[in-house]
Structure formats: structure tokens, C-alpha cells
Design a protein around this motif. Structure first.
Motif, PDB file in Angstrom:
ATOM      1  N   VAL A 239       0.659  -1.003  -0.341  1.00 53.87           N
ATOM      2  CA  VAL A 239       0.083  -0.358  -0.020  1.00 53.87           C
ATOM      3  C   VAL A 239       1.091   1.222  -0.029  1.00 53.87           C
ATOM      4  CG1 VAL A 239      -1.560   1.152   1.186  1.00 53.87           C
ATOM      5  CG2 VAL A 239      -2.108  -1.579   0.816  1.00 53.87           C
ATOM      6  N   GLY A 240       1.695   1.726   0.924  1.00 51.76           N
ATOM      7  CA  GLY A 240       2.631   2.636   0.899  1.00 51.76           C
ATOM      8  C   GLY A 240       3.812   2.472  -0.176  1.00 51.76           C
ATOM      9  N   LEU A 241       3.950   1.956  -0.978  1.00 46.89           N
ATOM     10  CA  LEU A 241       4.818   1.967  -2.379  1.00 46.89           C
ATOM     11  C   LEU A 241       3.716   2.112  -3.274  1.00 46.89           C
ATOM     12  CD1 LEU A 241       7.203  -1.158  -2.692  1.00 46.89           C
ATOM     13  CD2 LEU A 241       7.591   0.967  -2.079  1.00 46.89           C
ATOM     14  N   PHE A 242       2.570   1.421  -3.602  1.00 48.13           N
ATOM     15  CA  PHE A 242       1.347   2.247  -4.613  1.00 48.13           C
ATOM     16  C   PHE A 242       1.428   3.810  -4.114  1.00 48.13           C
ATOM     17  CE2 PHE A 242      -3.275   3.488  -5.444  1.00 48.13           C
ATOM     18  CZ  PHE A 242      -2.795   3.256  -6.819  1.00 48.13           C
ATOM     19  N   GLY A 243       1.468   4.367  -3.313  1.00 52.58           N
ATOM     20  CA  GLY A 243       1.083   5.533  -2.319  1.00 52.58           C
ATOM     21  C   GLY A 243       2.128   6.289  -3.060  1.00 52.58           C
TER      22      GLY A 243
ATOM     23  N   ILE B 197       3.821   5.431  -5.554  1.00 52.35           N
ATOM     24  CA  ILE B 197       3.696   5.514  -6.837  1.00 52.35           C
ATOM     25  C   ILE B 197       2.636   6.591  -7.773  1.00 52.35           C
ATOM     26  CG2 ILE B 197       3.365   4.555  -9.111  1.00 52.35           C
ATOM     27  CD1 ILE B 197       4.662   2.130  -7.832  1.00 52.35           C
ATOM     28  N   GLU B 198       1.776   6.594  -7.057  1.00 52.29           N
ATOM     29  CA  GLU B 198       0.739   8.013  -7.119  1.00 52.29           C
ATOM     30  C   GLU B 198       1.116   8.715  -7.026  1.00 52.29           C
ATOM     31  OE1 GLU B 198      -4.148   7.109  -5.935  1.00 52.29           O
ATOM     32  OE2 GLU B 198      -3.078   6.593  -4.926  1.00 52.29           O
ATOM     33  N   LEU B 199       1.690   9.394  -5.917  1.00 47.42           N
ATOM     34  CA  LEU B 199       1.799  10.859  -5.131  1.00 47.42           C
ATOM     35  C   LEU B 199       3.146  11.195  -6.141  1.00 47.42           C
ATOM     36  CD1 LEU B 199       1.949  12.752  -3.149  1.00 47.42           C
ATOM     37  CD2 LEU B 199       4.090  12.029  -2.317  1.00 47.42           C
ATOM     38  N   LEU B 200       4.046  10.565  -7.114  1.00 44.89           N
ATOM     39  CA  LEU B 200       4.778  10.569  -7.801  1.00 44.89           C
ATOM     40  C   LEU B 200       4.182  10.951  -9.335  1.00 44.89           C
ATOM     41  CD1 LEU B 200       7.995   9.429  -6.456  1.00 44.89           C
ATOM     42  CD2 LEU B 200       7.297  11.367  -5.850  1.00 44.89           C
ATOM     43  N   CYS B 201       3.213   9.989  -9.840  1.00 45.01           N
ATOM     44  CA  CYS B 201       3.773  10.547 -11.325  1.00 45.01           C
ATOM     45  C   CYS B 201       1.293   9.903 -11.004  1.00 45.01           C
ATOM     46  CB  CYS B 201       3.903   9.316 -11.858  1.00 45.01           C
ATOM     47  SG  CYS B 201       4.300   7.685 -11.405  1.00 45.01           S
ATOM     48  N   PRO B 202       0.708  10.914 -10.628  1.00 44.62           N
ATOM     49  CA  PRO B 202      -0.955  10.417 -10.603  1.00 44.62           C
ATOM     50  C   PRO B 202      -1.302  10.366 -11.988  1.00 44.62           C
ATOM     51  CG  PRO B 202      -0.506  12.754 -10.616  1.00 44.62           C
ATOM     52  CD  PRO B 202       1.452  12.237 -10.305  1.00 44.62           C
TER      53      PRO B 202
END
Length: 110
Positions: free
Chosen positions: A9-13, A15-20
Motif C-alpha cells: 500500500v505504501g509503495l502504491f501510494g 507511485i500515485e503521489l509521484l506520477c498520478p
């Protein structure tokens, strides 16, 4: 197992934070039959960044709490029922609470 989920979940977050835009594009392709005909508004990317930040914070908080619990459960209480802080402080805790502690006083009762 719980730590693994928190890490994912943290890694997905992150990735979502850096390249939405990439995450929204992939999610749109997965959710709709004709994603090319959709118009994504700009606020969606801001919302994706906020969601990513929330995922990262929740995962970090969960990992911190689980590591804190695991350190506390690794023999933090010995056979005498004293925690690791009490063992480190020795007799000073006994003097504060009024309990007598012969082993920390240095004497033995042979």
C-alpha cells in the motif's frame, strides 16, 4: 503478512503521489471500455496525489506501530515480570515505587 500489505500500500501510494497521471490512465483503462472518449478533469490528478500521500502516511504509521510492537514483544518482560526499561534502570524504579529489589542493590541473600 500484515507488514507486506502495508508495504505494498505504501509503495502504491508513493507511485500515485509521484506520477498520478500514469496511475489515473491505468485505472481508467481498467475501469472503462472506451477510456479514450473520457475527459479527465485536472482535479482528479490532485485527488490522486492526496490519496497517494494518505496511503504513504497510513503505511508508514502502520509499519511504525507494528515494528514498535514487535520490539516490545521480543523478551521485553523477563521472568521477574519487569520490562526492559526497568531492567536498564535497575533499582531506581524500585526506589520510586517502593518495591525492594535485592538484585539491583548489589547484595545477595545467600
Amino acid at each position: 503478512m500484515k507488514r507486506h500489505v502495508q508495504l505494498v500500500v505504501g509503495l502504491f501510494g508513493l507511485i500515485e503521489l509521484l506520477c498520478p497521471r500514469s496511475v489515473v490512465a491505468v485505472a481508467t483503462r481498467l475501469a472503462y471500455r472506451a477510456p479514450d472518449s473520457l475527459e479527465i478533469r485536472e482535479w482528479v490528478y490532485t485527488a490522486a496525489r492526496i490519496e497517494g500521500a494518505a496511503f504513504v502516511l497510513l503505511a508508514l504509521f502502520g509499519l511504525y506501530r507494528s515494528s514498535d510492537r514487535s520490539e516490545g514483544s521480543k523478551g521485553s518482560i523477563d521472568g521477574s515480570g519487569r520490562c526492559s526499561v526497568c531492567r536498564i534502570l535497575g533499582g531506581s524504579v524500585g526506589r520510586l515505587t517502593g518495591d525492594s529489589d535485592e538484585s539491583s542493590a548489589g547484595g545477595s541473600t545467600d
